[in-house]
Design a protein around this motif. Structure first.
Motif, PDB file in Angstrom:
ATOM      1  N   ASP A 146      16.731 -22.398   9.188  1.00  0.00           N
ATOM      2  CA  ASP A 146      15.753 -22.384   8.115  1.00  0.00           C
ATOM      3  C   ASP A 146      14.371 -22.109   8.724  1.00  0.00           C
ATOM      4  N   PRO A 147      13.678 -21.058   8.287  1.00  0.00           N
ATOM      5  CA  PRO A 147      12.370 -20.743   8.877  1.00  0.00           C
ATOM      6  C   PRO A 147      11.368 -21.882   8.764  1.00  0.00           C
ATOM      7  N   ALA A 148      11.430 -22.652   7.684  1.00  0.00           N
ATOM      8  CA  ALA A 148      10.499 -23.776   7.539  1.00  0.00           C
ATOM      9  C   ALA A 148      10.748 -24.814   8.627  1.00  0.00           C
ATOM     10  N   GLN A 149      12.018 -25.018   8.980  1.00  0.00           N
ATOM     11  CA  GLN A 149      12.350 -25.971  10.031  1.00  0.00           C
ATOM     12  C   GLN A 149      11.771 -25.505  11.367  1.00  0.00           C
TER      13      GLN A 149
ATOM     14  N   TRP B 147      22.531 -15.580  15.938  1.00  0.00           N
ATOM     15  CA  TRP B 147      23.101 -16.650  15.128  1.00  0.00           C
ATOM     16  C   TRP B 147      21.999 -17.609  14.677  1.00  0.00           C
ATOM     17  N   LEU B 148      21.095 -17.944  15.585  1.00  0.00           N
ATOM     18  CA  LEU B 148      19.978 -18.823  15.217  1.00  0.00           C
ATOM     19  C   LEU B 148      19.111 -18.173  14.142  1.00  0.00           C
ATOM     20  N   GLN B 149      18.876 -16.873  14.250  1.00  0.00           N
ATOM     21  CA  GLN B 149      18.064 -16.201  13.246  1.00  0.00           C
ATOM     22  C   GLN B 149      18.754 -16.179  11.889  1.00  0.00           C
ATOM     23  N   ALA B 150      20.061 -16.114  11.888  1.00  0.00           N
ATOM     24  CA  ALA B 150      20.788 -16.050  10.617  1.00  0.00           C
ATOM     25  C   ALA B 150      20.968 -17.419   9.974  1.00  0.00           C
ATOM     26  N   HIS B 151      21.025 -18.476  10.769  1.00  0.00           N
ATOM     27  CA  HIS B 151      21.380 -19.792  10.226  1.00  0.00           C
ATOM     28  C   HIS B 151      20.274 -20.829  10.266  1.00  0.00           C
TER      29      HIS B 151
ATOM     30  N   GLY C 144      14.837 -18.731  16.579  1.00  0.00           N
ATOM     31  CA  GLY C 144      15.351 -18.234  15.312  1.00  0.00           C
ATOM     32  C   GLY C 144      14.323 -17.553  14.438  1.00  0.00           C
ATOM     33  N   ILE C 145      13.092 -17.466  14.897  1.00  0.00           N
ATOM     34  CA  ILE C 145      12.042 -16.834  14.101  1.00  0.00           C
ATOM     35  C   ILE C 145      12.077 -15.320  14.329  1.00  0.00           C
ATOM     36  N   VAL C 146      12.129 -14.576  13.242  1.00  0.00           N
ATOM     37  CA  VAL C 146      12.082 -13.108  13.325  1.00  0.00           C
ATOM     38  C   VAL C 146      10.627 -12.701  13.132  1.00  0.00           C
ATOM     39  N   ASN C 147      10.001 -12.208  14.188  1.00  0.00           N
ATOM     40  CA  ASN C 147       8.592 -11.863  14.084  1.00  0.00           C
ATOM     41  C   ASN C 147       8.292 -10.401  14.433  1.00  0.00           C
ATOM     42  N   TRP C 148       9.339  -9.593  14.666  1.00  0.00           N
ATOM     43  CA  TRP C 148       9.112  -8.193  14.987  1.00  0.00           C
ATOM     44  C   TRP C 148      10.409  -7.429  14.799  1.00  0.00           C
ATOM     45  N   SER C 149      10.307  -6.208  14.319  1.00  0.00           N
ATOM     46  CA  SER C 149      11.499  -5.357  14.218  1.00  0.00           C
ATOM     47  C   SER C 149      11.079  -3.901  14.361  1.00  0.00           C
ATOM     48  N   LEU C 150      12.019  -3.090  14.792  1.00  0.00           N
ATOM     49  CA  LEU C 150      11.803  -1.660  14.947  1.00  0.00           C
ATOM     50  C   LEU C 150      13.048  -0.959  14.419  1.00  0.00           C
TER      51      LEU C 150
END
Length: 162
Positions: free
Chosen positions: A95-98, A89-93, A129-135
């Motif tokens: 703001d990355p700048a925040q 939820w944090l990743q979806a809502h 909420g920061i997305v920094n890796w995915s597989l």
């Protein structure tokens, strides 16, 4: 005496947890991905499930004991899934700048009171909420949620086995 398939399900759950923890520690060590508070909660719950499952596999209790272990694991899986859902939820809502402004601020967030620390580990922080890796298109909390769902399915098995 615990039946072999139920004992094997507890052992499988323990091995899944250990594999997930090894992957998380490897990502932290070699991909330089420090865990956020919600990641730490998920790791602690995975470790608790691993311990409970290993104890259940070694103890081999009767049906009532196996159900108690399974209910304990199911409760831990629900807590872990809730933590992973909060992070998603944090990743979806968020703001990355925040989140980046918060991380680059001069102050470092260190909770000094127990209430503040508990709030951080339940609600998370902006860096959760920061997305920094995915597989395979899935982020770390999505993999964590998938793991907790699989472990929950393994925990349900002893509850309904006759």
């Amino acid at each position: 005496m615990l039946s072999a398939p139920v004992r094997l399900s507890f052992l499988t759950a323990s091995l899944i947890c250990l594999g997930a923890l090894a992957a998380a520690c490897s990502l932290q060590r070699w991909a330089y991905l420090p865990p956020c508070p919600l990641c730490n909660v998920q790791r602690a719950l995975l470790a608790a499930i691993a311990v409970v499952s290993l104890i259940a596999a070694l103890h081999a209790p009767a049906r009532r004991g196996a159900r108690a272990y399974a209910l304990g694991n199911l409760g831990l899986c629900l807590l872990g899934a809730g933590s992973a859902l909060r992070q998603l939820w944090l990743q979806a809502h968020l703001d990355p700048a925040q989140a980046l402004d918060f991380l680059n601020a001069e102050h470092v967030f260190t909770p000094s009171t127990g209430y503040a620390a508990a709030k951080v580990y339940v609600l998370g922080t902006p860096d959760c909420g920061i997305v920094n890796w995915s597989l395979l298109g899935l982020t770390l909390p999505e993999w964590s949620l998938l793991s907790f769902c699989m472990l929950g399915a393994l925990a349900i098995y002893p509850l309904f086995r006759r």
